[in-house]
Design a protein around this motif. Structure first.
Motif, PDB file in Angstrom:
ATOM      1  N   GLY A  22       0.782  -1.226   0.000  1.00  0.00           N
ATOM      2  CA  GLY A  22       0.000   0.000   0.000  1.00  0.00           C
ATOM      3  C   GLY A  22       0.814   1.276   0.000  1.00  0.00           C
ATOM      4  O   GLY A  22       0.349   2.312  -0.492  1.00  0.00           O
ATOM      5  N   ILE A  23       2.034   1.241   0.539  1.00  0.00           N
ATOM      6  CA  ILE A  23       2.848   2.454   0.530  1.00  0.00           C
ATOM      7  C   ILE A  23       3.370   2.683  -0.878  1.00  0.00           C
ATOM      8  O   ILE A  23       3.663   1.741  -1.618  1.00  0.00           O
ATOM      9  N   THR A  24       3.442   3.935  -1.300  1.00  0.00           N
ATOM     10  CA  THR A  24       3.940   4.244  -2.638  1.00  0.00           C
ATOM     11  C   THR A  24       5.434   4.518  -2.596  1.00  0.00           C
ATOM     12  O   THR A  24       5.993   4.885  -1.552  1.00  0.00           O
ATOM     13  N   THR A  25       6.069   4.346  -3.733  1.00  0.00           N
ATOM     14  CA  THR A  25       7.506   4.629  -3.798  1.00  0.00           C
ATOM     15  C   THR A  25       7.774   6.118  -3.608  1.00  0.00           C
ATOM     16  O   THR A  25       8.830   6.496  -3.100  1.00  0.00           O
ATOM     17  N   LYS A  26       6.832   6.963  -3.977  1.00  0.00           N
ATOM     18  CA  LYS A  26       6.977   8.401  -3.743  1.00  0.00           C
ATOM     19  C   LYS A  26       6.996   8.694  -2.245  1.00  0.00           C
ATOM     20  O   LYS A  26       7.780   9.524  -1.772  1.00  0.00           O
ATOM     21  N   GLU A  27       6.151   8.016  -1.497  1.00  0.00           N
ATOM     22  CA  GLU A  27       6.145   8.201  -0.042  1.00  0.00           C
ATOM     23  C   GLU A  27       7.466   7.751   0.565  1.00  0.00           C
ATOM     24  O   GLU A  27       7.985   8.405   1.489  1.00  0.00           O
ATOM     25  N   LEU A  28       8.023   6.652   0.077  1.00  0.00           N
ATOM     26  CA  LEU A  28       9.333   6.202   0.561  1.00  0.00           C
ATOM     27  C   LEU A  28      10.407   7.252   0.262  1.00  0.00           C
ATOM     28  O   LEU A  28      11.279   7.514   1.093  1.00  0.00           O
ATOM     29  N   ASP A  29      10.321   7.849  -0.908  1.00  0.00           N
ATOM     30  CA  ASP A  29      11.285   8.893  -1.284  1.00  0.00           C
ATOM     31  C   ASP A  29      11.187  10.090  -0.342  1.00  0.00           C
ATOM     32  O   ASP A  29      12.203  10.649   0.076  1.00  0.00           O
ATOM     33  N   GLN A  30       9.980  10.470   0.015  1.00  0.00           N
ATOM     34  CA  GLN A  30       9.787  11.605   0.912  1.00  0.00           C
ATOM     35  C   GLN A  30      10.324  11.304   2.304  1.00  0.00           C
ATOM     36  O   GLN A  30      10.941  12.169   2.942  1.00  0.00           O
ATOM     37  N   ILE A  31      10.115  10.080   2.772  1.00  0.00           N
ATOM     38  CA  ILE A  31      10.651   9.677   4.079  1.00  0.00           C
ATOM     39  C   ILE A  31      12.177   9.748   4.070  1.00  0.00           C
ATOM     40  O   ILE A  31      12.806  10.249   5.008  1.00  0.00           O
ATOM     41  N   ALA A  32      12.773   9.237   2.984  1.00  0.00           N
ATOM     42  CA  ALA A  32      14.232   9.225   2.884  1.00  0.00           C
ATOM     43  C   ALA A  32      14.807  10.635   2.839  1.00  0.00           C
ATOM     44  O   ALA A  32      15.780  10.940   3.540  1.00  0.00           O
ATOM     45  N   GLU A  33      14.211  11.484   2.039  1.00  0.00           N
ATOM     46  CA  GLU A  33      14.745  12.844   1.916  1.00  0.00           C
ATOM     47  C   GLU A  33      14.657  13.593   3.246  1.00  0.00           C
ATOM     48  O   GLU A  33      15.610  14.280   3.654  1.00  0.00           O
TER      49      GLU A  33
END
Length: 236
Positions: A22-33
């Motif tokens: 359910g989590i999107t790769t865009k959300e993962l990118d935002q968490i990482a940044e």
């Protein structure tokens, strides 16, 4: 570079907790940044040759350089997350593959063997060895399982620049290539498929996929070669 690598490893640990259906790769990118900036680092990939995101998110048949977007992870996926951090002028770089929910035994074996390929390559990164020794041991081990060893993309030197010489193929002949010397800092990152090794590039100019839609797994560490030992800089 130890500190840059430490932030990379910590960022992986944070993202691993967020990987779920359910989590999107865009959300993962935002968490990482958010994490990298809070730690005092700069995302190495964002803007590098025009890459638009902080991390690379490569799902299933994507070999590398997947661009984060609104794609949601699903049960049974595998995702490789590649993270680079620049700190005080020096880079750290590490990719890791993660299972999303339950996966098949065959896919679990592919992940295990790819991680073992990285470990075998690291064992060869010693003074007096040659770059070809790294690729040769990786290729020999992966092909015992009839896996493909990606050739279009390779490991690299790393320091003040994200990509430096020497290039480090994950295939080849032992005893060939530049001599490994103390003071070298390199990234080893085998990309192993359960099908063919050839790649094709999406229209976005970045996303590299297997030509037969087979699954690709990747593990990467940044290493410092010292006189008496080789130190992994991107692990906690």
């Amino acid at each position: 570079m130890r500190e840059a690598g430490r932030i990379v490893a910590q960022c992986h640990a944070v993202l691993e907790k967020s990987i779920q259906p359910g989590i999107t790769t865009k959300e993962l990118d935002q968490i990482a940044e958010k994490f990298i900036l809070a730690a005092g680092g700069i995302p190495s990939f964002k803007g590098h040759h025009g890459f638009p995101a902080c991390i690379c998110t490569s799902i299933n048949d994507v070999i590398c350089h997947g661009i984060p977007d609104q794609t949601a992870l699903q049960d049974g996926d595998v995702i490789t997350i590649d993270i680079g951090v620049k700190l005080e002028g020096y880079h750290g770089d590490s990719a890791w593959s993660y299972a999303v929910g339950p996966i098949t035994p065959a896919l679990a074996q592919l992940m295990r063997v790819t991680k073992e390929c990285l470990d075998l390559g690291i064992e060869q990164a010693r003074p007096g060895k040659r770059i070809g020794d790294i690729g040769a041991v990786i290729q020999r081990y992966a092909e015992q399982f009839h896996y493909g060893v990606v050739r279009e993309f390779c490991g690299h030197g790393i320091g003040q620049n994200l990509w430096e010489e020497p290039q480090i193929p994950h295939y080849g002949q032992p005893g060939r290539g530049p001599v490994i010397k103390p003071g070298m800092v390199i990234a080893i990152e085998p990309m192993i498929t359960n099908g063919k090794w050839q790649a094709k590039i999406d229209r976005d100019g970045w996303t590299a996929r297997t030509i037969d839609n087979s699954i690709c797994i990747q593990y990467e560490h940044t290493l410092a070669v010292l006189e008496s030992e080789t130190v992994i800089l991107t692990q906690l």
